[in-house]
Design an enzyme around this catalytic site. Structure first.
Site, PDB file in Angstrom:
ATOM      1  N   GLY A  15     107.364   4.737  37.577  1.00 42.41           N
ATOM      2  CA  GLY A  15     106.232   5.864  38.188  1.00 42.41           C
ATOM      3  C   GLY A  15     107.253   6.933  38.766  1.00 42.41           C
ATOM      4  O   GLY A  15     108.492   7.001  38.631  1.00 42.41           O
ATOM      5  N   ASP A  42     104.773  -8.217  37.464  1.00 37.19           N
ATOM      6  CA  ASP A  42     103.518  -7.745  37.438  1.00 37.19           C
ATOM      7  C   ASP A  42     102.917  -7.717  38.721  1.00 37.19           C
ATOM      8  O   ASP A  42     102.254  -9.047  39.223  1.00 37.19           O
ATOM      9  CB  ASP A  42     102.900  -8.412  36.097  1.00 37.19           C
ATOM     10  CG  ASP A  42     101.518  -8.010  35.858  1.00 37.19           C
ATOM     11  OD1 ASP A  42     101.040  -7.293  36.738  1.00 37.19           O
ATOM     12  OD2 ASP A  42     100.927  -8.595  35.126  1.00 37.19           O
ATOM     13  N   THR A 107      99.168   5.822  51.800  1.00 39.10           N
ATOM     14  CA  THR A 107      98.898   6.931  51.429  1.00 39.10           C
ATOM     15  C   THR A 107      97.942   7.689  52.552  1.00 39.10           C
ATOM     16  O   THR A 107      97.400   7.108  53.670  1.00 39.10           O
ATOM     17  CB  THR A 107      97.866   6.708  50.280  1.00 39.10           C
ATOM     18  OG1 THR A 107      97.072   7.992  49.922  1.00 39.10           O
ATOM     19  CG2 THR A 107      96.704   5.754  50.613  1.00 39.10           C
ATOM     20  N   TYR A 131      90.335   3.216  46.589  1.00 36.99           N
ATOM     21  CA  TYR A 131      91.882   3.333  46.792  1.00 36.99           C
ATOM     22  C   TYR A 131      92.289   3.347  48.066  1.00 36.99           C
ATOM     23  O   TYR A 131      93.210   2.441  48.535  1.00 36.99           O
ATOM     24  CB  TYR A 131      92.083   4.533  45.798  1.00 36.99           C
ATOM     25  CG  TYR A 131      93.493   4.743  46.091  1.00 36.99           C
ATOM     26  CD1 TYR A 131      94.683   4.224  45.263  1.00 36.99           C
ATOM     27  CD2 TYR A 131      93.987   5.950  46.923  1.00 36.99           C
ATOM     28  CE1 TYR A 131      95.977   4.558  45.368  1.00 36.99           C
ATOM     29  CE2 TYR A 131      95.342   6.450  47.038  1.00 36.99           C
ATOM     30  CZ  TYR A 131      96.427   5.704  46.440  1.00 36.99           C
ATOM     31  OH  TYR A 131      97.804   6.058  46.566  1.00 36.99           O
ATOM     32  N   LYS A 135      94.624   0.273  50.033  1.00 36.50           N
ATOM     33  CA  LYS A 135      96.013   0.519  50.633  1.00 36.50           C
ATOM     34  C   LYS A 135      96.021   0.257  52.043  1.00 36.50           C
ATOM     35  O   LYS A 135      97.071  -0.076  52.656  1.00 36.50           O
ATOM     36  CB  LYS A 135      96.355   2.156  50.478  1.00 36.50           C
ATOM     37  CG  LYS A 135      96.528   2.698  48.996  1.00 36.50           C
ATOM     38  CD  LYS A 135      97.682   1.951  48.361  1.00 36.50           C
ATOM     39  CE  LYS A 135      99.083   2.693  48.212  1.00 36.50           C
ATOM     40  NZ  LYS A 135     100.051   2.071  47.633  1.00 36.50           N
ATOM     41  N   TRP A 156     100.048  13.447  48.141  1.00 35.74           N
ATOM     42  CA  TRP A 156      99.977  14.635  47.004  1.00 35.74           C
ATOM     43  C   TRP A 156     101.498  14.729  46.291  1.00 35.74           C
ATOM     44  O   TRP A 156     102.180  15.499  46.236  1.00 35.74           O
ATOM     45  CB  TRP A 156      99.771  15.943  47.738  1.00 35.74           C
ATOM     46  CG  TRP A 156      98.576  16.180  48.343  1.00 35.74           C
ATOM     47  CD1 TRP A 156      97.624  14.888  48.695  1.00 35.74           C
ATOM     48  CD2 TRP A 156      97.827  17.449  48.680  1.00 35.74           C
ATOM     49  NE1 TRP A 156      96.610  15.805  49.265  1.00 35.74           N
ATOM     50  CE2 TRP A 156      96.627  17.292  49.089  1.00 35.74           C
ATOM     51  CE3 TRP A 156      98.198  18.686  48.487  1.00 35.74           C
ATOM     52  CZ2 TRP A 156      95.716  18.175  49.763  1.00 35.74           C
ATOM     53  CZ3 TRP A 156      97.540  19.726  48.747  1.00 35.74           C
ATOM     54  CH2 TRP A 156      96.089  19.438  49.396  1.00 35.74           C
TER      55      TRP A 156
HETATM   56  N1  LIG Z   1     100.814  10.155  43.582  1.00 34.79           N
HETATM   57  C1  LIG Z   1     100.361  10.478  44.650  1.00 34.79           C
HETATM   58  O1  LIG Z   1      99.744  11.479  44.692  1.00 34.79           O
HETATM   59  C2  LIG Z   1     100.235   9.544  45.801  1.00 34.79           C
HETATM   60  C3  LIG Z   1      99.946  10.161  47.096  1.00 34.79           C
HETATM   61  C4  LIG Z   1      99.783   9.084  48.050  1.00 34.79           C
HETATM   62  C5  LIG Z   1     100.498   8.053  48.023  1.00 34.79           C
HETATM   63  N2  LIG Z   1     101.079   7.523  46.624  1.00 34.79           N
HETATM   64  C6  LIG Z   1     101.616   6.178  46.648  1.00 34.79           C
HETATM   65  O2  LIG Z   1     102.896   6.406  46.468  1.00 34.79           O
HETATM   66  C7  LIG Z   1     103.469   5.245  45.694  1.00 34.79           C
HETATM   67  C8  LIG Z   1     104.084   5.925  44.305  1.00 34.79           C
HETATM   68  O3  LIG Z   1     103.295   6.420  43.515  1.00 34.79           O
HETATM   69  P1  LIG Z   1     103.637   7.391  42.329  1.00 34.79           P
HETATM   70  O4  LIG Z   1     103.114   8.907  42.077  1.00 34.79           O
HETATM   71  O5  LIG Z   1     105.201   6.975  42.080  1.00 34.79           O
HETATM   72  O6  LIG Z   1     102.912   6.482  41.387  1.00 34.79           O
HETATM   73  P2  LIG Z   1     102.517   6.657  39.911  1.00 34.79           P
HETATM   74  O7  LIG Z   1     103.769   7.660  39.075  1.00 34.79           O
HETATM   75  O8  LIG Z   1     101.133   6.169  39.561  1.00 34.79           O
HETATM   76  O9  LIG Z   1     103.190   5.081  39.444  1.00 34.79           O
HETATM   77  C9  LIG Z   1     102.795   3.839  39.625  1.00 34.79           C
HETATM   78  C10 LIG Z   1     103.847   2.936  39.034  1.00 34.79           C
HETATM   79  O10 LIG Z   1     103.276   1.549  39.372  1.00 34.79           O
HETATM   80  C11 LIG Z   1     103.087   0.795  38.308  1.00 34.79           C
HETATM   81  N3  LIG Z   1     102.148  -0.320  38.160  1.00 34.79           N
HETATM   82  C12 LIG Z   1     101.072  -0.071  38.104  1.00 34.79           C
HETATM   83  N4  LIG Z   1     100.276  -1.421  37.997  1.00 34.79           N
HETATM   84  C13 LIG Z   1     101.500  -2.199  38.033  1.00 34.79           C
HETATM   85  C14 LIG Z   1     101.634  -3.664  38.052  1.00 34.79           C
HETATM   86  N5  LIG Z   1     100.452  -4.509  37.681  1.00 34.79           N
HETATM   87  N6  LIG Z   1     102.826  -4.153  37.921  1.00 34.79           N
HETATM   88  C15 LIG Z   1     103.769  -3.482  38.300  1.00 34.79           C
HETATM   89  N7  LIG Z   1     103.836  -2.198  38.190  1.00 34.79           N
HETATM   90  C16 LIG Z   1     102.566  -1.628  38.260  1.00 34.79           C
HETATM   91  C17 LIG Z   1     103.039   1.726  36.962  1.00 34.79           C
HETATM   92  O11 LIG Z   1     103.457   1.124  35.805  1.00 34.79           O
HETATM   93  P3  LIG Z   1     103.105   1.947  34.281  1.00 34.79           P
HETATM   94  O12 LIG Z   1     104.026   2.978  34.361  1.00 34.79           O
HETATM   95  O13 LIG Z   1     103.242   0.715  33.437  1.00 34.79           O
HETATM   96  O14 LIG Z   1     101.568   2.453  34.482  1.00 34.79           O
HETATM   97  C18 LIG Z   1     103.723   3.103  37.371  1.00 34.79           C
HETATM   98  O15 LIG Z   1     105.006   2.902  37.013  1.00 34.79           O
HETATM   99  C19 LIG Z   1     102.077   4.600  45.289  1.00 34.79           C
HETATM  100  O16 LIG Z   1     102.197   3.533  46.328  1.00 34.79           O
HETATM  101  C20 LIG Z   1     100.935   5.155  45.595  1.00 34.79           C
HETATM  102  O17 LIG Z   1      99.974   4.523  45.804  1.00 34.79           O
HETATM  103  C21 LIG Z   1     100.963   8.373  45.627  1.00 34.79           C
END
Ligand SMILES: NC(=O)c1ccc[n+]([C@@H]2O[C@H](COP(=O)([O-])OP(=O)(O)OC[C@H]3O[C@@H](n4cnc5c(N)ncnc54)[C@H](OP(=O)(O)O)[C@@H]3O)[C@@H](O)[C@H]2O)c1
Length: 293
Positions: A15, A42, A107, A131, A135, A156
């Site tokens: 991610g 997983d 989040t 979502y 969380k 974000w």
């Molecule tokens: N993105 C945002 O804007 C945002 C905002 C607020 C909070 N957050 C939080 O910040 C954290 C990091 O977010 P990010 O943006 O880095 O997310 P991301 O880019 O969507 O990455 C999420 C990762 O989780 C992995 N994942 C999904 N299902 C899984 C499973 N069953 N077992 C193991 N891994 C799994 C995905 O794997 P695959 O690559 O195989 O799909 C991906 O590598 C998360 O907790 C998210 O909720 C994000």
């Protein structure tokens, strides 16, 4: 005799935040890094989580894997709940048994969005989409199973790697002469590299003081902007000519509702970990430079 290095385990290594942690890990050779994706650990499968930790001990778990498809979570509720709530509780239980530190990401979407001033960490949560609900339950489960857990709420998130608003805007701005962007949702962007660095600082703090109390933290770049403001800055940094027009959220219906205001108060993470908060415009520039602009 060589001293053993502290072991930092990362979930969801591919991610945005996981990828930045992999990149930064090269600067921290005194840590033994274990990066996992869903084939190794997983989060949707409780047996896979237990099996992974069997005969393996770690010092810090950075849980940056998550179910992050905000709109899809409305219809894939069981899967989103298992990954974002149940798995977080299970990781906390394992960490409590091992005296390891769980650092798990939450989040800004745990807040309903009615405020006009930054949310302090102790503001009651009241999510308006599924979502955000998963969380917020994950936060509670983590702290119930292991009161030493650290919850880091962020908002974000973007990076040069993966799917995010910055890359979507750049693609659309190159394809079209004009685009419309929501102007009545205000928040703060977070460059994933900065969040990754903050997590590493917290990991070190835990190794140095395992008795540091658990709790909730907020981390983002310093900002108070709308998606429209963010889009304009992206366009200007890229030197593109696309017209960017503000629209209300009501003109852009999505399956999941979004909070209108989700800026978070960042004081606690600054004070407890001496983590410095960076200006969103500077950090956007850094990311865009990396993207070749
Ligand atoms: N993105 C945002 O804007 C945002 C905002 C607020 C909070 N957050 C939080 O910040 C954290 C990091 O977010 P990010 O943006 O880095 O997310 P991301 O880019 O969507 O990455 C999420 C990762 O989780 C992995 N994942 C999904 N299902 C899984 C499973 N069953 N077992 C193991 N891994 C799994 C995905 O794997 P695959 O690559 O195989 O799909 C991906 O590598 C998360 O907790 C998210 O909720 C994000």
């Amino acid at each position: 005799m060589e001293q053993s290095r502290p072991v930092f385990l990362v979930t969801g290594k591919n991610g945005q935040v996981g990828w930045e942690l992999q990149r930064l890990s090269k600067n921290y050779p005194a840590i033994e890094w274990v990066f996992t994706d869903r084939t190794e650990l997983d989060l949707s499968n409780p047996e896979s989580i237990d099996a992974f930790f069997l005969n393996r001990s770690v010092h810090v778990v950075m849980n940056v894997g998550a179910y992050t498809a905000v709109d899809k979570a409305e219809s894939e509720q069981d899967l989103a709940f298992q990954i974002n709530a149940a798995a977080v509780g299970q990781l906390a239980r394992i960490c409590a048994k091992q005296s390891a530190r769980l650092i798990t990401i939450s989040t800004d979407y745990v807040f309903p969005g009615q405020s006009e001033k930054p949310y302090p960490v102790n503001q009651p949560t009241d999510p308006i989409n599924y979502y955000g609900y998963t969380k917020s339950v994950g936060e509670q489960m983590a702290l119930t199973e292991d009161p030493f857990s650290w919850i880091v709420r962020t908002s974000w998130v973007y990076s040069s790697h993966g799917h995010n608003f910055v890359k979507t805007m750049l693609r659309l701005m190159k394809e079209r002469t004009a685009i419309q962007v929501v102007a009545d949702q205000v928040g703060a962007p977070t460059y994933a590299a900065d969040l990754a660095e903050a997590l590493i600082q917290m990991g070190h703090a835990s190794v140095n003081d395992g008795s540091k109390p658990g709790g909730i933290y907020h981390y983002s770049n310093a900002a108070n902007i709308s998606w429209f403001d963010f889009a304009v800055a992206i366009r200007d940094n890229a030197g593109l000519n696309c017209e960017v027009n503000p629209i209300p959220s009501s003109s852009f219906p999505t399956p999941a509702k979004r909070p209108s205001y989700s800026v978070m108060d960042l004081k606690k993470i600054e004070e407890d970990f001496q983590i410095s908060i960076k200006d969103w415009q500077e950090r956007l520039k850094a990311c865009m430079l990396e993207l070749g602009y």
